[in-house]
Design a protein around this motif. Structure first.
Motif, PDB file in Angstrom:
ATOM      1  N   PHE A 103       0.807  -1.058   0.092  1.00 30.47           N
ATOM      2  CA  PHE A 103      -0.142  -0.002   0.021  1.00 30.47           C
ATOM      3  C   PHE A 103       0.833   1.346  -0.120  1.00 30.47           C
ATOM      4  N   ASP A 104       0.205   2.411  -0.112  1.00 32.05           N
ATOM      5  CA  ASP A 104       0.970   3.740  -0.081  1.00 32.05           C
ATOM      6  C   ASP A 104       0.551   4.428   1.021  1.00 32.05           C
ATOM      7  N   TRP A 105       1.595   5.039   1.648  1.00 32.84           N
ATOM      8  CA  TRP A 105       1.394   5.633   2.922  1.00 32.84           C
ATOM      9  C   TRP A 105       2.026   7.151   2.604  1.00 32.84           C
ATOM     10  N   GLU A 106       1.481   8.057   2.621  1.00 34.24           N
ATOM     11  CA  GLU A 106       2.048   9.444   2.315  1.00 34.24           C
ATOM     12  C   GLU A 106       3.369   9.737   1.255  1.00 34.24           C
ATOM     13  N   GLY A 107       3.111   8.957   0.071  1.00 33.06           N
ATOM     14  CA  GLY A 107       3.929   8.927  -0.565  1.00 33.06           C
ATOM     15  C   GLY A 107       5.143   7.859  -0.622  1.00 33.06           C
ATOM     16  N   ILE A 108       5.033   7.057   0.623  1.00 34.24           N
ATOM     17  CA  ILE A 108       6.135   5.630   0.593  1.00 34.24           C
ATOM     18  C   ILE A 108       5.413   4.841   0.243  1.00 34.24           C
ATOM     19  N   GLN A 109       5.809   3.895  -0.559  1.00 33.61           N
ATOM     20  CA  GLN A 109       5.424   2.436  -1.123  1.00 33.61           C
ATOM     21  C   GLN A 109       5.862   1.191  -0.045  1.00 33.61           C
ATOM     22  N   VAL A 110       4.956   0.891   0.502  1.00 37.59           N
ATOM     23  CA  VAL A 110       5.074  -0.100   1.568  1.00 37.59           C
ATOM     24  C   VAL A 110       5.007  -1.541   1.066  1.00 37.59           C
ATOM     25  N   LYS A 111       5.908  -2.366   1.456  1.00 39.31           N
ATOM     26  CA  LYS A 111       5.505  -3.985   1.039  1.00 39.31           C
ATOM     27  C   LYS A 111       5.958  -4.613   2.269  1.00 39.31           C
ATOM     28  N   ILE A 112       5.086  -5.750   2.490  1.00 40.65           N
ATOM     29  CA  ILE A 112       5.213  -6.329   3.697  1.00 40.65           C
ATOM     30  C   ILE A 112       5.222  -7.908   3.240  1.00 40.65           C
ATOM     31  N   SER A 113       6.315  -8.408   4.059  1.00 32.54           N
ATOM     32  CA  SER A 113       6.570  -9.885   4.048  1.00 32.54           C
ATOM     33  C   SER A 113       6.296 -10.584   5.184  1.00 32.54           C
ATOM     34  N   LEU A 114       5.506 -11.498   5.484  1.00 28.88           N
ATOM     35  CA  LEU A 114       5.129 -12.033   6.673  1.00 28.88           C
ATOM     36  C   LEU A 114       5.706 -13.270   6.693  1.00 28.88           C
ATOM     37  N   PRO A 115       6.275 -14.036   7.801  1.00 23.48           N
ATOM     38  CA  PRO A 115       6.739 -15.315   8.075  1.00 23.48           C
ATOM     39  C   PRO A 115       5.591 -16.293   7.474  1.00 23.48           C
ATOM     40  N   SER A 116       5.990 -17.411   6.892  1.00 22.15           N
ATOM     41  CA  SER A 116       5.205 -18.314   6.192  1.00 22.15           C
ATOM     42  C   SER A 116       4.261 -18.796   7.043  1.00 22.15           C
ATOM     43  N   ASN A 117       4.299 -18.852   8.304  1.00 23.37           N
ATOM     44  CA  ASN A 117       3.516 -19.521   9.310  1.00 23.37           C
ATOM     45  C   ASN A 117       3.026 -18.495  10.284  1.00 23.37           C
ATOM     46  N   TYR A 118       2.869 -17.202   9.781  1.00 23.01           N
ATOM     47  CA  TYR A 118       2.419 -16.074  10.687  1.00 23.01           C
ATOM     48  C   TYR A 118       1.255 -16.343  11.447  1.00 23.01           C
ATOM     49  N   ASP A 119       1.104 -16.243  12.711  1.00 28.16           N
ATOM     50  CA  ASP A 119       0.052 -16.485  13.647  1.00 28.16           C
ATOM     51  C   ASP A 119      -0.204 -15.252  14.334  1.00 28.16           C
ATOM     52  N   PRO A 120      -1.559 -14.671  14.025  1.00 26.77           N
ATOM     53  CA  PRO A 120      -2.251 -13.346  14.620  1.00 26.77           C
ATOM     54  C   PRO A 120      -2.152 -13.287  15.957  1.00 26.77           C
ATOM     55  N   ASN A 121      -2.261 -14.476  16.549  1.00 23.99           N
ATOM     56  CA  ASN A 121      -2.169 -14.566  18.142  1.00 23.99           C
ATOM     57  C   ASN A 121      -0.898 -14.490  19.051  1.00 23.99           C
ATOM     58  N   GLN A 122       0.292 -14.318  18.205  1.00 25.76           N
ATOM     59  CA  GLN A 122       1.528 -14.057  18.633  1.00 25.76           C
ATOM     60  C   GLN A 122       2.200 -12.744  18.106  1.00 25.76           C
ATOM     61  N   SER A 160      -1.688  -1.570  13.790  1.00 26.06           N
ATOM     62  CA  SER A 160      -2.933  -2.086  13.793  1.00 26.06           C
ATOM     63  C   SER A 160      -3.140  -3.270  12.900  1.00 26.06           C
ATOM     64  N   LEU A 161      -2.496  -3.417  12.095  1.00 27.99           N
ATOM     65  CA  LEU A 161      -2.485  -4.597  10.836  1.00 27.99           C
ATOM     66  C   LEU A 161      -1.886  -6.020  11.770  1.00 27.99           C
ATOM     67  N   TYR A 162      -0.765  -5.736  12.141  1.00 32.37           N
ATOM     68  CA  TYR A 162      -0.084  -6.871  12.444  1.00 32.37           C
ATOM     69  C   TYR A 162       0.306  -6.744  14.067  1.00 32.37           C
ATOM     70  N   ARG A 163       0.679  -7.943  14.838  1.00 31.96           N
ATOM     71  CA  ARG A 163       1.245  -8.104  16.216  1.00 31.96           C
ATOM     72  C   ARG A 163       2.654  -7.924  16.341  1.00 31.96           C
ATOM     73  N   LEU A 164       3.052  -6.626  16.319  1.00 33.76           N
ATOM     74  CA  LEU A 164       4.377  -6.331  16.292  1.00 33.76           C
ATOM     75  C   LEU A 164       4.946  -6.268  17.906  1.00 33.76           C
TER      76      LEU A 164
END
Length: 230
Positions: free
Chosen positions: A9-28, A100-104
């Protein structure tokens, strides 16, 4: 290794790319790395344990430089000096969006880059304390007045990990400020070592564009040890 991109997605002119671990668990929670210039493949060795966030500026000569400066060669665009605005967008809104999107894991957030991207990251130390690790590989520490700035200004993000790596033969075959790149880098390393006695300050034998994969792998191994990533 080419990483899978899970979100863009674009954020204030910054192109943002996100790569999650293949076993990403939203509960951790997961550590995360924000990388200027967005080439996440350099960090692929960490991709199964860390959320990787690529940041591609709309104009890196503006967004990755701390203040305006003339171009180093005729015909090239001048440096725009908009890093403060760029970091306001990054730390004043985009980081909240990512949280807000990911558990950092807020105790394990890194920000850095290569060349001008590394310069911008080190500049952020003096104004922002939103990340727990800052890294610069071949940072453009020859930038006019940056050595003086680092020596005279107070660091804001004192509690973070700091990793600086530069090459002993950067600037070879140049006749402008770049010819003295290792000298400027050594002064930055020496100055910041006083503030970060537990930081990692590395000089390797290479030029600016050499062994980039190897340099990122060295950083990744260091960070994995510090963050206790298996």
């Amino acid at each position: 290794m080419t990483l899978s991109i899970n979100n863009e997605f674009d954020w204030e002119g910054i192109q943002v790319k996100i790569s999650l671990p293949s076993n990403y668990d939203p509960n951790q929670t997961y550590p995360a790395i924000l990388l200027n210039d967005g080439n996440l493949d350099f960090l692929s060795s960490l991709s199964e344990s860390v959320i990787l966030v690529g940041l591609t500026s709309k104009n890196r000569l503006d967004d990755y430089t701390p203040w305006k400066a003339a171009a180093l060669r005729d015909g090239a665009p001048d440096f725009g000096g908009q890093a403060k605005v760029y970091h306001d967008h990054l730390f004043g809104g985009l980081l909240d969006k990512l949280q807000s999107l990911y558990r950092l894991d807020e105790a394990r957030l890194a920000y850095g880059g290569y060349s001008l991207g590394g310069l911008a990251a080190v500049y952020s130390l003096f104004s922002f304390d939103k990340v727990s690790c800052v890294f610069s590989i071949c940072g453009s520490f020859w930038y006019p007045d940056f050595v003086t700035y680092c020596k005279e200004e107070n660091v804001e993000n004192l509690d973070c990990l700091l990793y600086l790596q530069n090459g002993q033969t950067e600037g070879v075959n140049h006749t402008n400020r770049l010819a003295q790149a290792p000298v400027y880098a050594e002064q930055i390393h020496t100055s910041l070592q006083k503030c970060y006695p537990n930081g990692q300050f590395v000089f390797d034998p290479y030029g600016h564009h050499e062994q980039v994969d190897e340099r990122f792998l060295a950083f990744s191994s260091w960070l994995a040890q510090k963050w206790k990533i298996k």
